[in-house]
Every structure is written in structure tokens, then in C-alpha cells.
Design a protein around this motif. Sequence first.
Motif, PDB file in Angstrom:
ATOM      1  N   ALA A  98       0.825  -1.207   0.000  1.00 38.69           N
ATOM      2  CA  ALA A  98       0.000   0.000   0.000  1.00 38.69           C
ATOM      3  C   ALA A  98       0.860   1.259   0.000  1.00 38.69           C
ATOM      4  N   MET A  99       2.088   1.149   0.539  1.00 41.66           N
ATOM      5  CA  MET A  99       3.009   2.287   0.572  1.00 41.66           C
ATOM      6  C   MET A  99       3.824   2.431  -0.704  1.00 41.66           C
ATOM      7  N   GLY A 100       3.753   1.439  -1.588  1.00 43.64           N
ATOM      8  CA  GLY A 100       4.454   1.561  -2.862  1.00 43.64           C
ATOM      9  C   GLY A 100       5.698   0.722  -3.012  1.00 43.64           C
ATOM     10  N   ALA A 101       5.938  -0.259  -2.117  1.00 46.22           N
ATOM     11  CA  ALA A 101       7.058  -1.175  -2.331  1.00 46.22           C
ATOM     12  C   ALA A 101       6.862  -1.897  -3.662  1.00 46.22           C
ATOM     13  N   ASP A 102       7.951  -2.143  -4.375  1.00 44.07           N
ATOM     14  CA  ASP A 102       7.863  -2.745  -5.704  1.00 44.07           C
ATOM     15  C   ASP A 102       7.852  -4.265  -5.674  1.00 44.07           C
ATOM     16  N   ALA A 103       8.469  -4.870  -4.674  1.00 44.16           N
ATOM     17  CA  ALA A 103       8.459  -6.327  -4.514  1.00 44.16           C
ATOM     18  C   ALA A 103       8.663  -6.627  -3.037  1.00 44.16           C
ATOM     19  N   ILE A 104       8.055  -7.712  -2.578  1.00 45.24           N
ATOM     20  CA  ILE A 104       8.067  -8.046  -1.152  1.00 45.24           C
ATOM     21  C   ILE A 104       8.246  -9.549  -1.015  1.00 45.24           C
ATOM     22  N   GLY A 105       8.964  -9.968   0.012  1.00 45.14           N
ATOM     23  CA  GLY A 105       9.116 -11.400   0.204  1.00 45.14           C
ATOM     24  C   GLY A 105       9.766 -11.767   1.511  1.00 45.14           C
ATOM     25  N   ILE A 106      10.328 -12.971   1.537  1.00 49.70           N
ATOM     26  CA  ILE A 106      10.948 -13.523   2.738  1.00 49.70           C
ATOM     27  C   ILE A 106      12.317 -14.065   2.360  1.00 49.70           C
ATOM     28  N   ASN A 107      13.297 -13.802   3.208  1.00 50.54           N
ATOM     29  CA  ASN A 107      14.624 -14.387   3.002  1.00 50.54           C
ATOM     30  C   ASN A 107      15.146 -14.958   4.309  1.00 50.54           C
ATOM     31  N   CYS A 108      16.213 -15.737   4.197  1.00 54.82           N
ATOM     32  CA  CYS A 108      16.855 -16.376   5.346  1.00 54.82           C
ATOM     33  C   CYS A 108      15.837 -17.278   6.035  1.00 54.82           C
ATOM     34  N   SER A 109      15.681 -17.201   7.321  1.00 53.94           N
ATOM     35  CA  SER A 109      14.609 -17.849   8.073  1.00 53.94           C
ATOM     36  C   SER A 109      14.701 -19.364   8.117  1.00 53.94           C
ATOM     37  N   CYS A 110      14.709 -20.033   6.935  1.00 52.06           N
ATOM     38  CA  CYS A 110      14.557 -21.485   6.878  1.00 52.06           C
ATOM     39  C   CYS A 110      14.857 -21.945   5.465  1.00 52.06           C
ATOM     40  N   GLY A 111      14.683 -23.251   5.248  1.00 48.44           N
ATOM     41  CA  GLY A 111      14.852 -23.782   3.907  1.00 48.44           C
ATOM     42  C   GLY A 111      13.669 -23.471   3.021  1.00 48.44           C
ATOM     43  N   PRO A 112      13.754 -23.823   1.748  1.00 47.67           N
ATOM     44  CA  PRO A 112      12.708 -23.425   0.794  1.00 47.67           C
ATOM     45  C   PRO A 112      11.325 -23.965   1.113  1.00 47.67           C
ATOM     46  N   ASP A 113      11.234 -25.204   1.614  1.00 42.86           N
ATOM     47  CA  ASP A 113       9.922 -25.801   1.830  1.00 42.86           C
ATOM     48  C   ASP A 113       9.093 -24.986   2.822  1.00 42.86           C
ATOM     49  N   LYS A 114       9.670 -24.665   3.978  1.00 39.53           N
ATOM     50  CA  LYS A 114       8.947 -23.896   4.991  1.00 39.53           C
ATOM     51  C   LYS A 114       8.704 -22.469   4.531  1.00 39.53           C
ATOM     52  N   LEU A 115       9.684 -21.888   3.858  1.00 38.17           N
ATOM     53  CA  LEU A 115       9.525 -20.504   3.403  1.00 38.17           C
ATOM     54  C   LEU A 115       8.407 -20.390   2.368  1.00 38.17           C
ATOM     55  N   ILE A 116       8.334 -21.357   1.474  1.00 40.75           N
ATOM     56  CA  ILE A 116       7.294 -21.334   0.435  1.00 40.75           C
ATOM     57  C   ILE A 116       5.907 -21.459   1.056  1.00 40.75           C
ATOM     58  N   LYS A 117       5.778 -22.249   2.102  1.00 31.14           N
ATOM     59  CA  LYS A 117       4.484 -22.376   2.775  1.00 31.14           C
ATOM     60  C   LYS A 117       4.021 -21.037   3.330  1.00 31.14           C
ATOM     61  N   GLN A 118       4.952 -20.235   3.841  1.00 29.34           N
ATOM     62  CA  GLN A 118       4.592 -18.911   4.337  1.00 29.34           C
ATOM     63  C   GLN A 118       4.218 -17.983   3.182  1.00 29.34           C
ATOM     64  N   LEU A 119       4.969 -18.041   2.103  1.00 27.40           N
ATOM     65  CA  LEU A 119       4.653 -17.193   0.952  1.00 27.40           C
ATOM     66  C   LEU A 119       3.327 -17.568   0.311  1.00 27.40           C
ATOM     67  N   HIS A 120       2.968 -18.839   0.396  1.00 28.24           N
ATOM     68  CA  HIS A 120       1.701 -19.283  -0.184  1.00 28.24           C
ATOM     69  C   HIS A 120       0.522 -18.528   0.402  1.00 28.24           C
ATOM     70  N   ARG A 121       0.632 -18.123   1.678  1.00 31.57           N
ATOM     71  CA  ARG A 121      -0.426 -17.362   2.339  1.00 31.57           C
ATOM     72  C   ARG A 121      -0.579 -15.970   1.744  1.00 31.57           C
ATOM     73  N   LEU A 122       0.472 -15.476   1.087  1.00 35.86           N
ATOM     74  CA  LEU A 122       0.468 -14.105   0.586  1.00 35.86           C
ATOM     75  C   LEU A 122      -0.018 -13.988  -0.858  1.00 35.86           C
TER      76      LEU A 122
END
Length: 408
Positions: A191-215
Amino acid sequence: MNFPFKLPLVLDGATGSYLMANGLENGVCPEQWILENPHILTKLQKDYLSAGSDIILAPTFGANRQKLKDYGLEQQVEQINKKLVDLTRKNVGKSALIAGDLSTSGLMVKPYGEASFDQIYEIYYDQAYALKLAGVDLLFFETQMFLSDMRAGVLAAKQLDLPVFVSMTIEENGRTIMGEDPLAIMIVLQAMGADAIGINCSCGPDKLIKQLHRLVDFARVPLIAKPNAGIPCKDNPFEYDISPDEFARQMSKAFDMGIHILGGCCGTNPDYIKKLKNITISKPKYVFTPTAKVYNICVINGTAMFLNDENEFSEHIACNYDMIDDILDIEDDGKKILLIDINSIDDADLFLENVHMIKMPVAIYCDDANIVEYTLKNYQGRLIVNMDCSIDKFILKNFAAKYGAIIY
């Protein structure tokens, strides 16, 4: 605003873990060490370029004045950022985009710390301005933990007219260290105008993708996936338990889900990036067009709250030292949107001090544009502004665009 680059995009992989494996010791300023040992970064960045990275992050992660202060280098923000960007440009030429990399500010706003939001904004503006002078193509705020930092970073980038990517890091519970929901953070930042948003670090791809799936269903900007290569091996902290082939296999699920900015974080190296490139190399480049439905979603205390046509305002609540009792009474009544009267900066400060106790959507009513802007700037979420106030609607629209507010 249209997304400024064609997709898909492949980022680079880890830098910090590579530097540590090649001699960077604890207690040493990483940015200064790189400048004293440029050949190590040169090899890494050229290898990422050969692997297929479309964006290379300049190693400016901790080069803000608050972080550099730990090494007595806080007066050298512009010089250090310029040298690191120049080194990166020398390494990759014009074969890839160069991102200025920005970490957390090192400060926290009240009630969790003593910093003001203006202080955090100035730290980011200072570094972002140095990076713009150095000629970066975009700003990449990564491994972000606090919504206050992310908001300040987006405001600084937009003030400088630079594309801005923001990537947060999350805990095992799927929230940031401050308990903020990634969905809520995305709602605020897009809403503020960011051009791309996501998640890095945190965990391996499987867990990270599950969080991104919600978005995915609510994203109106491209999403970023930049996970670790799993977890470090017990006998070697510089090796991780997910191989490049397995990493790419899992990340292909992210691509199929519509996440088209891919990279790697801790434990990844050019071999991982080469495998990611293979996922995208046969895909045609395209211009991003938002497909997600537009929802009215406010964000209170790191949680997204959906609004609909049935929402109604409570009676007006004055900002005073009894306001929490009034708010609790209204919450019990089941009203949909709390309506707070703010008539002065003192009122705004009192509201901001108490907002962490509120558990329902919040709107402010105010007839002074300066006070509205002060409140929106310092509120770490997404507020509603009651459109019945006497402020010119064009001004309110500009506030909504700048701070991501909802005019309702």
C-alpha cells in the motif's frame, strides 16, 4: 506504479557465509574487510554472474551509520557505500542489475526501544541517498525484522525515486521476531508503494514457500523467495543440508505458485543459483500485472484485519488517559471499527502509546492535515482515516498513497 523490471528475476545467493568461510572474523566490520580483501568478493560476484544472476546485491548490508558506529566509521557512510558499489559494478559491469543492500537499522521504536521513527527514517535515507549517488539500480532491504524499519526504508526509497524490494525474516512460528504476520507486513508495504516483497533467510525453501503461499492471493506486487539451503551441518557450519538439486526442486514449486523473484540466502552459493536459473531460463520475460483482488485491509499490531461493507464506526472516542477503558467497552459491544478523535500532536502521541492494546480495526478522525500526517507516519501499521473530516480529499488521497492508509 508499474513494476520496473521484467520477470522472472534470479537474485544472487549468500555473501556473509562465504566471506566468513574465507577469513572474515567476528568483531570485524564486514564492509571494511571487503574493501581490504576485494579479490574475495570479486570471485564470488563473478561466479554469481556466470551462474545467471539477474540482480547482484552490493555488499552494503551493514553500511548504515548506526551499524558503522560500532567500528567508529559512522562518518564514512557515503564513502563506504560508494566504494562497495563501485567494486560490484567493476565485477559485473552492465550484465546484471545492482541492488544496494540494506539491513536492519539497529534501532527500535517505542515502546520496544527509545528511537523515534524519524531517527530510523534518517538512517535509511542517509544510506539510500549514498547508494543512489553510487549508481545502484534499486534498493533491497533484506533480513528485515521490524515493520518500523521496513516502513522507513520504503519511505526513504520513494523519496529518492528508487525501486525498492523488501524481504523480511521470520521465526519458527511464521511471524517476525516482533510477532508481526508476514501477510500484514505485505499489506502495509504494498500500500506504501514497495515494488516487490518477500521472505529471506529464516529457513529452507519448503517452509519458506508455505509462508509465501499465504500471501499469493493478496499480493499486488511480485513476491520474493530467498531461502537458506536448509540448516547448517553439525560438523561444518559453512555447509548446509539441502543440495543445489533439491533446493531447485523445491524452489520450482515457488515458481509454479507465481513467485518469480528467486534467490538464495545462507548456505547457498553459485551452484544453487545456477540451478535456479535453469528453472527460469526457458520462461519468457513478461511485464508484471497485478491479478489479486483489491481488499480493504487495515493492519493493527502486526495483524491484518479485513473490512467489508457492513463495517460501522463506533462513537467518537477522545484521546485521554481513560481511553483504553472506553475502547475495551466498545470492543465488548462488537462494533466493527474503533473511531478515535485526534485533535493535537499530544492526542496523537497518546494514541500511539496505547494502540498496542487495541484488538480491532482503528480509524482516526481529525480536521488538521499536519496532525493526520504525523499520526500516519508514526503508526506502524495501516490505519483508516474517516473521510467525513474536513481535510481536502486530494490531500487525504496523497496521504493514503504515501503511508498506505485507507480513506473510509
